[in-house]
Design an enzyme around this catalytic site. Structure first.
Site, short mmCIF file in Angstrom:
data_model
loop_
_atom_site.label_atom_id
_atom_site.label_comp_id
_atom_site.label_asym_id
_atom_site.label_seq_id
_atom_site.Cartn_x
_atom_site.Cartn_y
_atom_site.Cartn_z
N ARG A 272 -16.50 -1.10 -49.83
CA ARG A 272 -17.08 -2.06 -48.90
C ARG A 272 -15.99 -2.91 -48.23
O ARG A 272 -15.03 -3.31 -48.90
CB ARG A 272 -18.07 -2.98 -49.62
CG ARG A 272 -19.23 -2.20 -50.18
CD ARG A 272 -20.43 -3.04 -50.55
NE ARG A 272 -21.37 -2.16 -51.23
CZ ARG A 272 -22.16 -1.28 -50.61
NH1 ARG A 272 -22.14 -1.19 -49.29
NH2 ARG A 272 -22.96 -0.49 -51.31
N ILE B 225 -14.14 -6.07 -46.89
CA ILE B 225 -14.18 -7.44 -47.42
C ILE B 225 -14.71 -8.45 -46.39
O ILE B 225 -15.11 -9.54 -46.76
CB ILE B 225 -12.79 -7.98 -47.91
CG1 ILE B 225 -11.66 -7.57 -46.99
CG2 ILE B 225 -12.54 -7.64 -49.34
CD1 ILE B 225 -10.38 -8.33 -47.31
N ASN C 116 -10.26 2.50 -35.57
CA ASN C 116 -9.29 1.84 -34.71
C ASN C 116 -7.92 2.46 -34.98
O ASN C 116 -7.47 2.48 -36.13
CB ASN C 116 -9.25 0.34 -35.02
CG ASN C 116 -10.59 -0.33 -34.76
OD1 ASN C 116 -11.25 -0.03 -33.78
ND2 ASN C 116 -11.01 -1.21 -35.66
N HIS D 13 -8.30 4.79 -41.35
CA HIS D 13 -9.59 4.52 -41.98
C HIS D 13 -10.69 4.61 -40.94
O HIS D 13 -10.46 4.45 -39.74
CB HIS D 13 -9.60 3.13 -42.64
CG HIS D 13 -9.19 2.01 -41.74
ND1 HIS D 13 -7.87 1.73 -41.46
CD2 HIS D 13 -9.92 1.11 -41.04
CE1 HIS D 13 -7.81 0.70 -40.63
NE2 HIS D 13 -9.05 0.30 -40.36
P1 AMP Z 1 -9.02 -2.30 -38.61
O1 AMP Z 1 -7.62 -1.94 -39.04
O2 AMP Z 1 -9.04 -3.25 -37.47
O3 AMP Z 1 -9.86 -1.10 -38.34
O4 AMP Z 1 -9.73 -3.08 -39.78
C1 AMP Z 1 -9.30 -3.08 -41.10
C2 AMP Z 1 -10.47 -3.50 -41.95
O5 AMP Z 1 -10.09 -3.47 -43.31
C3 AMP Z 1 -11.01 -4.90 -41.67
O6 AMP Z 1 -12.40 -4.80 -41.34
C4 AMP Z 1 -10.79 -5.65 -42.97
O7 AMP Z 1 -11.81 -6.58 -43.26
C5 AMP Z 1 -10.73 -4.52 -43.98
N1 AMP Z 1 -9.94 -4.79 -45.19
C6 AMP Z 1 -8.67 -5.22 -45.26
N2 AMP Z 1 -8.26 -5.31 -46.54
C7 AMP Z 1 -9.32 -4.92 -47.30
C8 AMP Z 1 -9.53 -4.80 -48.69
N3 AMP Z 1 -8.59 -5.12 -49.59
N4 AMP Z 1 -10.74 -4.36 -49.12
C9 AMP Z 1 -11.71 -4.08 -48.23
N5 AMP Z 1 -11.57 -4.16 -46.91
C10 AMP Z 1 -10.38 -4.58 -46.44
#
Ligand code: AMP
Length: 122
Positions: A29, A31, A87, A100
């Protein structure tokens, strides 16, 4: 990669509850969720973007379809619909430099992108 938070999550070095996993990919999930269902799916092996994937990543790519299908079912959004979003790089708005995909659902998500201006349309 040594300092990559998603590599650490995938390797089990940061305790994280997985909603789905196999040998190639894990899902957990977000965060900072943007929808009632917001799951992040990553390859265990480091790649920064889709452009970095190669022959070695065919296992991940075939896991991906199964992951999306099974997570959507388990989260109860398979019938109502959901969005898969990734992204990539600077213009893509990527914050975490480990490939991701976001699986978002549980409410109407609206348009894919907000139009920048009426004049240019894009
Ligand atoms: P983006 O690189 O813009 O696609 O987004 C990265 C996503 O990873 C964001 O929505 C963050 O909230 C999420 N994120 C970053 N670190 C963690 C973590 N340790 N656990 C869960 N989600 C994370």
């Amino acid at each position: 990669m040594a300092d990559c938070v998603f590599c650490k999550i995938g390797a089990g070095q940061i305790p994280t509850q997985f909603v789905w996993q196999d040998e190639h990919a894990v899902a957990f999930r977000d965060i900072r969720p943007l929808a009632p269902t917001h799951v992040v799916i990553i390859p265990r092996r480091h790649a920064q973007t889709f452009g970095d994937l190669g022959d070695r990543d065919s296992g991940f790519l075939s896991s991906l379809g199964k992951a999306i299908r099974e997570i959507a079912e388990a989260e109860g959004v398979a019938a109502t619909g959901y969005r898969i979003l990734s992204n990539n790089g600077h213009d893509g708005g990527q914050e975490v430099p480990h490939l991701h995909l976001h699986l978002l659902g549980g409410r109407e998500l609206g348009p894919m992108l907000v139009r920048r201006s009426k004049e240019s349309g894009v």
